[in-house]
Design a protein around this motif. Structure first.
Motif, short mmCIF file in Angstrom:
data_model
loop_
_atom_site.label_atom_id
_atom_site.label_comp_id
_atom_site.label_asym_id
_atom_site.label_seq_id
_atom_site.Cartn_x
_atom_site.Cartn_y
_atom_site.Cartn_z
N LEU A 163 1.81 -16.14 -5.87
CA LEU A 163 1.67 -17.55 -5.50
C LEU A 163 1.50 -17.65 -4.00
N ASP A 164 0.45 -18.36 -3.57
CA ASP A 164 0.25 -18.66 -2.15
C ASP A 164 0.77 -20.07 -1.91
N LEU A 165 1.89 -20.17 -1.20
CA LEU A 165 2.56 -21.44 -0.94
C LEU A 165 1.90 -22.14 0.23
N CYS A 166 1.46 -23.39 0.03
CA CYS A 166 0.72 -24.12 1.06
C CYS A 166 -0.54 -23.34 1.40
N CYS A 167 -1.39 -23.15 0.40
CA CYS A 167 -2.50 -22.20 0.49
C CYS A 167 -3.63 -22.65 1.39
N GLY A 168 -3.74 -23.93 1.71
CA GLY A 168 -4.84 -24.38 2.54
C GLY A 168 -6.18 -24.04 1.93
N THR A 169 -7.04 -23.40 2.72
CA THR A 169 -8.37 -23.03 2.24
C THR A 169 -8.39 -21.67 1.56
N GLY A 170 -7.22 -21.09 1.30
CA GLY A 170 -7.16 -19.93 0.41
C GLY A 170 -7.09 -18.56 1.04
N ALA A 171 -6.81 -18.46 2.33
CA ALA A 171 -6.75 -17.14 2.96
C ALA A 171 -5.67 -16.27 2.33
N GLY A 172 -4.52 -16.87 2.03
CA GLY A 172 -3.44 -16.10 1.42
C GLY A 172 -3.74 -15.68 -0.01
N VAL A 173 -4.54 -16.48 -0.71
CA VAL A 173 -4.95 -16.10 -2.07
C VAL A 173 -5.78 -14.83 -2.02
N GLU A 174 -6.61 -14.69 -1.01
CA GLU A 174 -7.39 -13.46 -0.87
C GLU A 174 -6.49 -12.26 -0.61
N VAL A 175 -5.41 -12.46 0.14
CA VAL A 175 -4.43 -11.39 0.35
C VAL A 175 -3.78 -11.01 -0.98
N LEU A 176 -3.34 -12.01 -1.73
CA LEU A 176 -2.69 -11.75 -3.01
C LEU A 176 -3.62 -11.04 -3.99
N ALA A 177 -4.89 -11.37 -3.95
CA ALA A 177 -5.84 -10.76 -4.87
C ALA A 177 -5.97 -9.25 -4.65
N ARG A 178 -5.59 -8.79 -3.46
CA ARG A 178 -5.64 -7.36 -3.18
C ARG A 178 -4.45 -6.61 -3.78
N VAL A 179 -3.35 -7.31 -4.03
CA VAL A 179 -2.12 -6.61 -4.44
C VAL A 179 -1.58 -7.07 -5.80
N CYS A 180 -2.20 -8.08 -6.40
CA CYS A 180 -1.74 -8.59 -7.70
C CYS A 180 -2.77 -8.24 -8.78
N ARG A 181 -2.26 -7.82 -9.92
CA ARG A 181 -3.15 -7.32 -10.98
C ARG A 181 -3.56 -8.38 -11.99
N ARG A 182 -2.69 -9.35 -12.26
CA ARG A 182 -2.94 -10.23 -13.39
C ARG A 182 -3.44 -11.61 -12.97
N SER A 183 -2.68 -12.32 -12.15
CA SER A 183 -3.08 -13.68 -11.79
C SER A 183 -2.54 -14.07 -10.42
N VAL A 184 -3.28 -14.98 -9.78
CA VAL A 184 -2.92 -15.50 -8.46
C VAL A 184 -3.10 -17.01 -8.48
N THR A 185 -2.14 -17.73 -7.89
CA THR A 185 -2.18 -19.19 -7.85
C THR A 185 -2.06 -19.66 -6.40
N GLY A 186 -2.90 -20.61 -6.03
CA GLY A 186 -2.77 -21.27 -4.74
C GLY A 186 -2.28 -22.69 -4.94
N VAL A 187 -1.26 -23.09 -4.18
CA VAL A 187 -0.71 -24.43 -4.31
C VAL A 187 -0.72 -25.11 -2.94
N ASP A 188 -1.18 -26.36 -2.92
CA ASP A 188 -1.23 -27.14 -1.68
C ASP A 188 -1.22 -28.62 -2.06
N PHE A 189 -0.78 -29.49 -1.15
CA PHE A 189 -0.79 -30.91 -1.49
C PHE A 189 -2.00 -31.65 -0.95
N SER A 190 -2.90 -30.92 -0.26
CA SER A 190 -4.13 -31.53 0.23
C SER A 190 -5.27 -31.25 -0.74
#
Length: 240
Positions: free
Chosen positions: A60-87
């Motif tokens: 989970l990328d907390l306060c993901c914004g435009t998704g930079a952290g999701v790209e980080v998670l995609a390198r180390v997570c095998r099954r699923s990645v979620t980005g959450v933001d209130f914008s």
């Protein structure tokens, strides 16, 4: 500080006089062309550090914004990645431009202080978001993160060493925070963004009170300061 593709001074002024949510909705199309985006060097260093303790199944990328952290998670997570933001604006940009190969990616609009998830994540990361939370909000925020992690799950984020009082950066950040406090005292709705309100010692204590075991590690890519302290640390809070 800004590339030609970034926001104009007028656009920044309008954003600064908006709420945090609406301000980021306005900034979203040009956010990645501002210095507010976490540098690629920091993202890469965190990804390398997480890879040494992974792999993980769900992230989970907390306060993901435009998704930079999701790209980080995609390198180390095998099954699923979620980005959450209130914008909604930031999420729209993320959904359009972040499509990593590998794990399934989903986007959720929600407030980090009231996460709509159960304890289903192995790893939570966050980049550059903590200045939007007042110190008194940290216990609730960390409790939310604790609640969505599986036992043994990790909450990881980088922390830069604060600038010295003798450096121009120290006085620039001090001045920015002072301006924001004045702005919020005379203008509504408030725009919470303080660079010097997130202090590592206080953060560590609040993480431990929330039920985490806290580990600190230097990110060697950034070297050390003259006194031997790391320029950038990775904070890893493990749910016990």
């Amino acid at each position: 500080m800004f590339s030609p593709e970034g926001p104009s001074l007028r656009e920044l002024a309008v954003q600064a006089l908006s709420s945090v949510e609406h301000g980021y909705d306005l900034l979203a199309p040009k956010f990645d062309h501002t210095p507010f985006r976490t540098p690629a060097s920091v993202l890469d260093a965190v990804a390398a550090a997480l890879a040494r303790s992974g792999p993980f199944d769900t992230g989970l990328d907390l306060c993901c914004g435009t998704g930079a952290g999701v790209e980080v998670l995609a390198r180390v997570c095998r099954r699923s990645v979620t980005g959450v933001d209130f914008s909604a604006g930031m999420l729209a940009v993320a959904q359009e431009q972040v499509r990593p190969a590998g794990p399934e990616v989903s986007w959720v609009r929600a407030d980090a202080r009231a996460l709509p998830f159960r304890a289903g994540f192995d790893l939570v990361v966050s980049f550059g978001a903590f200045g939007h939370f007042l110190p008194e909000e940290l216990p609730g925020l960390f409790a939310e993160v604790h609640s969505v992690l599986r036992p043994g799950g990790r909450f990881a984020f980088p922390v830069l060493a604060p600038p010295r009082p003798t450096s121009p950066a120290y006085w620039m950040l001090l001045g920015f925070d002072a301006v924001m406090r004045v702005r919020n005292a005379v203008w509504r709705p408030p725009f919470v963004m303080y660079y010097r309100a997130f202090r590592l010692g206080e953060v560590r204590r609040e993480l431990e009170r929330a039920g985490f075991r806290v580990e600190l590690a230097a990110l060697p890519e950034f070297g050390r300061r003259d006194d031997g302290s790391p320029r950038v640390r990775l904070v890893t809070a493990v749910r016990t």
